[in-house]
Design a protein around this motif. Structure first.
Motif, PDB file in Angstrom:
ATOM      1  N   TRP A  33      -2.683   4.702   3.642  1.00 43.44           N
ATOM      2  CA  TRP A  33      -3.449   3.751   2.845  1.00 43.44           C
ATOM      3  C   TRP A  33      -3.025   2.341   3.227  1.00 43.44           C
ATOM      4  CZ3 TRP A  33      -7.687   4.491   0.115  1.00 43.44           C
ATOM      5  CH2 TRP A  33      -7.986   5.789  -0.305  1.00 43.44           C
ATOM      6  N   ARG A  34      -3.997   1.433   3.256  1.00 45.73           N
ATOM      7  CA  ARG A  34      -3.739   0.047   3.622  1.00 45.73           C
ATOM      8  C   ARG A  34      -4.410  -0.890   2.626  1.00 45.73           C
ATOM      9  NH1 ARG A  34      -1.886   0.222   8.985  1.00 45.73           N
ATOM     10  NH2 ARG A  34      -2.170   2.301   9.923  1.00 45.73           N
ATOM     11  N   LEU A  35      -3.866  -2.093   2.525  1.00 40.62           N
ATOM     12  CA  LEU A  35      -4.399  -3.115   1.627  1.00 40.62           C
ATOM     13  C   LEU A  35      -5.198  -4.120   2.433  1.00 40.62           C
ATOM     14  CD1 LEU A  35      -4.592  -4.661  -1.088  1.00 40.62           C
ATOM     15  CD2 LEU A  35      -2.377  -5.706  -0.538  1.00 40.62           C
ATOM     16  N   CYS A  36      -6.445  -4.334   2.032  1.00 43.94           N
ATOM     17  CA  CYS A  36      -7.323  -5.301   2.692  1.00 43.94           C
ATOM     18  C   CYS A  36      -7.502  -6.492   1.761  1.00 43.94           C
ATOM     19  CB  CYS A  36      -8.677  -4.653   2.997  1.00 43.94           C
ATOM     20  SG  CYS A  36      -9.898  -5.779   3.667  1.00 43.94           S
TER      21      CYS A  36
ATOM     22  N   ALA B  23       0.822  -1.207   0.000  1.00 49.07           N
ATOM     23  CA  ALA B  23       0.000   0.000   0.000  1.00 49.07           C
ATOM     24  C   ALA B  23       0.860   1.261   0.000  1.00 49.07           C
ATOM     25  CB  ALA B  23      -0.930  -0.012   1.214  1.00 49.07           C
ATOM     26  N   ALA B  24       1.952   1.237   0.760  1.00 49.13           N
ATOM     27  CA  ALA B  24       2.836   2.412   0.825  1.00 49.13           C
ATOM     28  C   ALA B  24       3.489   2.678  -0.526  1.00 49.13           C
ATOM     29  CB  ALA B  24       3.900   2.199   1.901  1.00 49.13           C
ATOM     30  N   GLN B  25       3.977   1.629  -1.182  1.00 48.35           N
ATOM     31  CA  GLN B  25       4.621   1.802  -2.486  1.00 48.35           C
ATOM     32  C   GLN B  25       3.635   2.300  -3.541  1.00 48.35           C
ATOM     33  OE1 GLN B  25       7.632  -1.341  -3.652  1.00 48.35           O
ATOM     34  NE2 GLN B  25       6.803  -2.325  -1.808  1.00 48.35           N
ATOM     35  N   LEU B  26       2.419   1.778  -3.511  1.00 51.30           N
ATOM     36  CA  LEU B  26       1.437   2.182  -4.508  1.00 51.30           C
ATOM     37  C   LEU B  26       0.897   3.582  -4.243  1.00 51.30           C
ATOM     38  CD1 LEU B  26      -0.557  -1.153  -4.953  1.00 51.30           C
ATOM     39  CD2 LEU B  26       1.142  -0.168  -6.499  1.00 51.30           C
ATOM     40  N   SER B  27       0.690   3.934  -2.969  1.00 47.87           N
ATOM     41  CA  SER B  27       0.155   5.264  -2.655  1.00 47.87           C
ATOM     42  C   SER B  27       1.164   6.364  -2.962  1.00 47.87           C
ATOM     43  CB  SER B  27      -0.280   5.329  -1.191  1.00 47.87           C
ATOM     44  OG  SER B  27       0.818   5.136  -0.317  1.00 47.87           O
ATOM     45  N   ALA B  28       2.449   5.994  -3.044  1.00 46.80           N
ATOM     46  CA  ALA B  28       3.468   6.977  -3.417  1.00 46.80           C
ATOM     47  C   ALA B  28       3.399   7.295  -4.912  1.00 46.80           C
ATOM     48  CB  ALA B  28       4.861   6.448  -3.057  1.00 46.80           C
ATOM     49  N   ARG B  29       2.757   6.410  -5.683  1.00 48.81           N
ATOM     50  CA  ARG B  29       2.675   6.577  -7.136  1.00 48.81           C
ATOM     51  C   ARG B  29       1.267   6.910  -7.633  1.00 48.81           C
ATOM     52  NH1 ARG B  29       4.769   1.174  -9.681  1.00 48.81           N
ATOM     53  NH2 ARG B  29       4.227   2.356 -11.562  1.00 48.81           N
ATOM     54  N   PHE B  30       0.244   6.450  -6.884  1.00 48.07           N
ATOM     55  CA  PHE B  30      -1.136   6.582  -7.351  1.00 48.07           C
ATOM     56  C   PHE B  30      -2.037   7.127  -6.239  1.00 48.07           C
ATOM     57  CE2 PHE B  30       0.750   2.828  -9.425  1.00 48.07           C
ATOM     58  CZ  PHE B  30       0.570   3.137 -10.771  1.00 48.07           C
TER      59      PHE B  30
END
Length: 315
Positions: free
Chosen positions: A153-156, A131-138
């Protein structure tokens, strides 16, 4: 909570009970209603008699509570979902166990690579990292599977095999998970339903095989369709997530250049009255789209069309 459905006989605990509102819904056969109708169907009583019997036993809490339902968040555009999901899958491996399972189903190496299956292992740290890697890009607003809590942001998601669900243009609409644990529902959507700033998944139709073909086969389940398509020479398959989950099928049919459609639900369709009713609704929907629909049948020792095609391959 969810249990095995007493109406269609499925054994994957896809009938959901909602105690707060005394409602139930089976996401396999579509059976639904309230506590009274459930009791009436199970006992053969009329609705009125079932109500009075339950009321006498003080098993009802009617009138139903008027619980305001928060409006559901709409999913982000298909372009945005596709981009995020492709990036997420790029962060994950495919385990040797899942790879072997896909081979056993009849999927060749090129299909396994092309379909981008991945493995999501257990662990909060892994999910938080993704979630951290993706929220830094999207911007993850509107992406089913993600939610926002405590400033991050977190992934469920359950652990298991991730199965991309693609549209008529090959874009990833959503992701289904084939869970490693069989204690509950085996196949679930990657969804943020019920979580802060979370977005629920929809019952998207998975399109697999040669999209230029003018005939298509409809079956239940993305992974089943992927395997059946590979085993039948890249036949075009349209995979609904459940026999009654056909809301998005007309849109899918209209985006393809089809002249005919074949229905290929599991062979319990010959005995299961709930599936018989679902097939009737399906055929009417297809007819409303201006297409003829025929039913595919095969040896009942193989319940699914993928099982049948795999057995033919062995022979």
């Amino acid at each position: 909570m969810h249990i095995n459905c007493p109406f269609c006989g499925e054994s994957k605990r896809r009938l959901y009970l909602y105690p707060d509102t005394e409602q139930y819904h089976c996401f396999h056969c579509g059976a639904h209603g309230n506590a009274v109708s459930l009791y009436a169907r199970r006992t053969g009583l009329s609705y009125a008699n079932a109500y009075h019997e339950l009321e006498a036993d003080r098993m009802l809490h009617f009138p139903l509570p008027n619980v305001p339902k928060a409006p559901e968040r709409e999913p982000a555009s298909i372009e945005k979902r596709d981009a995020v999901y492709r990036a997420m899958l790029g962060l994950l491996p495919l385990s040797a166990e899942h790879h072997q399972n896909l081979l056993h189903r009849g999927l060749p190496e090129r299909k396994i690579r092309g379909n981008s299956y991945r493995t999501l292992a257990d662990g909060k740290e892994l999910r938080d990292s993704i979630a951290a890697q993706l929220s830094a890009r999207f911007d993850l607003n509107g992406i089913p599977g993600f939610y926002f809590r405590d400033g991050s942001w977190r992934l469920c998601a359950y652990s298991g095999l991730l199965i991309p669900v693609r549209d008529t243009d090959g874009r990833i609409q959503g992701i289904q998970i084939r869970r490693d644990s069989a204690e509950r529902m085996k196949y679930v959507w990657l969804s943020g339903a019920g979580r802060p700033c979370g977005t629920p998944a929809r019952s998207w139709v998975h399109v697999t095989g040669n999209r230029a073909k003018t005939t298509a086969v409809i079956t239940e389940g993305p992974l089943k369709g992927d395997a059946a398509s590979a085993l039948s020479g890249d036949t075009l398959f349209l995979c609904v997530p459940g026999v009654s989950a056909i809301k998005y099928l007309p849109e899918t049919l209209k985006n393809l250049h089809l002249t005919a459609v074949y229905e290929a639900f599991d062979m319990d369709k010959l005995r299961n009255p709930q599936v018989v009713a679902a097939r009737k609704r399906l055929r009417q929907m297809i007819a409303d789209c201006g297409l003829p629909c025929r039913t595919l049948l095969w040896n009942e020792t193989c319940n699914g069309i993928d099982d049948y095609l795999a057995a033919q391959k062995i022979c």
